[in-house]
Structure formats: structure tokens, C-alpha cells
Scaffold this motif. Sequence first.
Motif, short mmCIF file in Angstrom:
data_model
loop_
_atom_site.label_atom_id
_atom_site.label_comp_id
_atom_site.label_asym_id
_atom_site.label_seq_id
_atom_site.Cartn_x
_atom_site.Cartn_y
_atom_site.Cartn_z
N SER A 107 0.93 -1.23 -0.09
CA SER A 107 0.13 0.06 0.13
C SER A 107 0.92 1.31 0.08
CB SER A 107 -0.86 -0.03 1.07
OG SER A 107 -1.78 -1.14 1.14
N ASP A 130 -8.21 -3.81 -1.46
CA ASP A 130 -7.98 -4.67 -0.04
C ASP A 130 -9.37 -4.46 0.40
OD1 ASP A 130 -7.57 -5.81 1.94
OD2 ASP A 130 -5.46 -5.21 2.07
N ASP A 135 -6.06 0.30 3.59
CA ASP A 135 -5.30 1.47 3.91
C ASP A 135 -4.91 2.53 3.00
OD1 ASP A 135 -4.49 -0.03 6.29
OD2 ASP A 135 -3.10 -1.33 5.11
N ASP A 207 -3.84 -1.30 -5.66
CA ASP A 207 -3.40 -1.79 -4.57
C ASP A 207 -3.98 -3.04 -4.13
OD1 ASP A 207 -1.95 -2.33 -2.26
OD2 ASP A 207 -3.22 -0.73 -0.99
MG LIG Z 1 -1.86 -3.13 2.04
#
Ligand SMILES: [Mg+2]
Length: 335
Positions: A107, A130, A135, A207
Amino acid sequence: MNKNEAMRILSTIRYPGYSKTLTDFKIVKSIEIKDNIIEVLLNLGAADSNKRQIIFDEIKAKFEEKGAKAKISTVQEKGSTIEQKHYVQSAKKRIAILSAKGGVGKSTFSVALTIALKKRGHSVGIFDADMHGPDVPRMLGVSERAGTNEEKNKIIPNEKDGIFSMSLGYVVDPETPVIWKGAMVTKAIVELLQFTDWPEMDFFIIDLPPGTGDAALTIKQNMDVDGAVIVTTPNRLAIADAMRTVGFFEQVGVKITGFVENMGYFVCNKCGGKSYPFGKTDPKYIEGLLRVPSLGVIPFDPKVEEAADDGNLMSVIDTEFFNIMDSIAEKIEKI
Ligand SMILES: [Mg+2]
Ligand SMILES: Nc1ncnc2c1ncn2[C@@H]1O[C@H](COP(=O)(O)OP(=O)(O)OP(=O)(O)O)[C@@H](O)[C@H]1O
């Protein structure tokens, strides 16, 4: 020309945007040869008209080289090998960030790469795939909920410092724990991709959560992934896992652009000397193991950790960390 020869020629034609070929994806349904005309029946599933045209042109050109004419027709079979969707076409290039292990800095790297590309003058967006621990919002310092455009039935991505972003963290209450199961993860990712009103972008960074689970496959099946970067730490176990990850992604048709070693070394803020917490490795050696190029070795920098946590990575733009991110961004530009 006989059928075998025709099939061999078709097996050299890559599906646009993939390293795999028409025969790898079992797209060729039948071949009939009448005189000098080769009739090819293709199952192109959900391929868009642009991709169809590229495939048709290439088949015609290849057969013409051999003095034959191609007559192409298509069928649409349900449940075909490739049910490829093409979301986020407003981005010129879609780059996935992967890792075998958790906590290696995906991230941080994804957000830093987005910033580095932006600094180099590109328009950028980042997607947080995610669902368990989004995050990206925290690292970007964005806490607003995503807006909606009722008329278009779309979600509006957040924007800060010219960086567009979308995360599950913008649409669900962060205080509510959600237990995500495979099918729910898939559905949530697809809906966020499908219903976000993305602007035109040069680069779209994704990500991913660690490993080769549902999220990774869902991303692959729902957009054309133009490049992928593996993030690893330089220790042996992480590299062994990274090797398996490279194999998995190549098998599903995602070309790995290269890898980065994150937290490769630590610079002492008193003496400036470098130390190697995971042991000193040679990127060339890892290149040999992973059989993909090294894009850079990124230092561990406590200032970066603090800035990432504060959602203010821009404040450490004058560090060695970002110098290296800039050189990585330069390589990503060539994808
Ligand atoms: Mg991450
Ligand atoms: N180069 C670096 N220098 C300093 N801190 C770093 C660096 N890379 C990552 N970190 C820190 O390490 C922690 C883990 O990083 P991050 O959350 O980016 O990993 P991740 O691979 O995305 O994890 P997960 O698998 O949980 O999604 C964070 O606190 C982050 O700030």
C-alpha cells in the motif's frame, strides 16, 4: 496450407494486452479450409470491438503472408474460458501492485508510486482492492465518504492533490467490522470498479491484498491489466513466496513488469551509513530467481512510515525514498 499449419499460425497470435495466445485461451473453435480460403470460427466471449478488430487484422495479415485468405466468424459461448470485462477504460494504463506476503509495503508503494507518477506530470488514480484492510484512504489522508451522481448512477472518486482514489473505506462505515467471504469480495470489487465515475487518467494503480486470492483474480477478469509490480522484502522466505506469485499471475495471463525490494536497507540518520536488516542481497540474483527485472531497491525510512501513517507522504518528497520512487515511476512510464 493444412489445418495443423493454420492452427500453428493462430497459436502465435497473442490476445491483445496479454502474453497468452488465441490458442492458450481456447478461442479458436474450428478451422475449415476451402481452396485458399481459411475459415476460422472464434469464440471471443466478452471482448470489445477494439480487441476484436486487432485480432481479426492480425489473423488476416498472418495468413496473407502465407498466401492464403482468412474468413473469420465468431460465436458467443456462455461460460467461455475468457469472460473478460474491460472496466476503467478511461485509464491509458492499468498497473497492479502485488505481493506474496502481507505487510511488505504494497500500500505504501502503491500510494508512493501514484504520487511519483503525478509529480512526473501524469494524471493518476488509485484503486484500493483490499476489502479486509483498506489502507489507501489513511495513507492518502482522505477520510471523506465518496459522493454519488444519482443521475448517472455512479460513485464519484475522491480527489486530493490531483490524485483520484476509490476504496471500500469510502463507502462502508469504517467502524463496522465486515467479515468478507470470497464471493462478497468479488462482488464488492466489481461494483466499485463498475460504478465509479473515473476520469481520464494516464495511470491507474491497483493496490491488491497479499497473495493470489479472489481479489487478484477478480481484478484480472474485470480489467485489462497492462503491467504488474511485485513488492517483496529481500529476505529468502519472501523471495521464495514471490516466485510462486510470479508463476500464478503469469499463468492467469498477467504480465509481470518487474519487482521492487522494499525496506532493502536502512540509512542511519546520524552517520548516514547503510545497514541491511534483511541481509544484503543482489538484485541480479533475485532477477535470476524470479525471471523478471528489478525495478529498484527502496530504503526503509522511519520518516516515510510516519508520513504514510499521517496521510501526508507528500511531505517527504525530498527523501532518498522518493528519489528511488521517481526512478521506478520512470520505468513504469515505459509500460
Ligand atoms: Mg496493503
Ligand atoms: N520503505 C518503507 N519505509 C518505512 N516504512 C515503510 C516502508 N514500506 C512500508 N512501510 C511501513 O510498513 C507498514 C506496512 O506497510 P503497508 O501497509 O504498505 O504493507 P502492505 O503490504 O500493504 O500490507 P498488507 O498486506 O497488510 O496490505 C506500514 O506501517 C508502512 O508505513
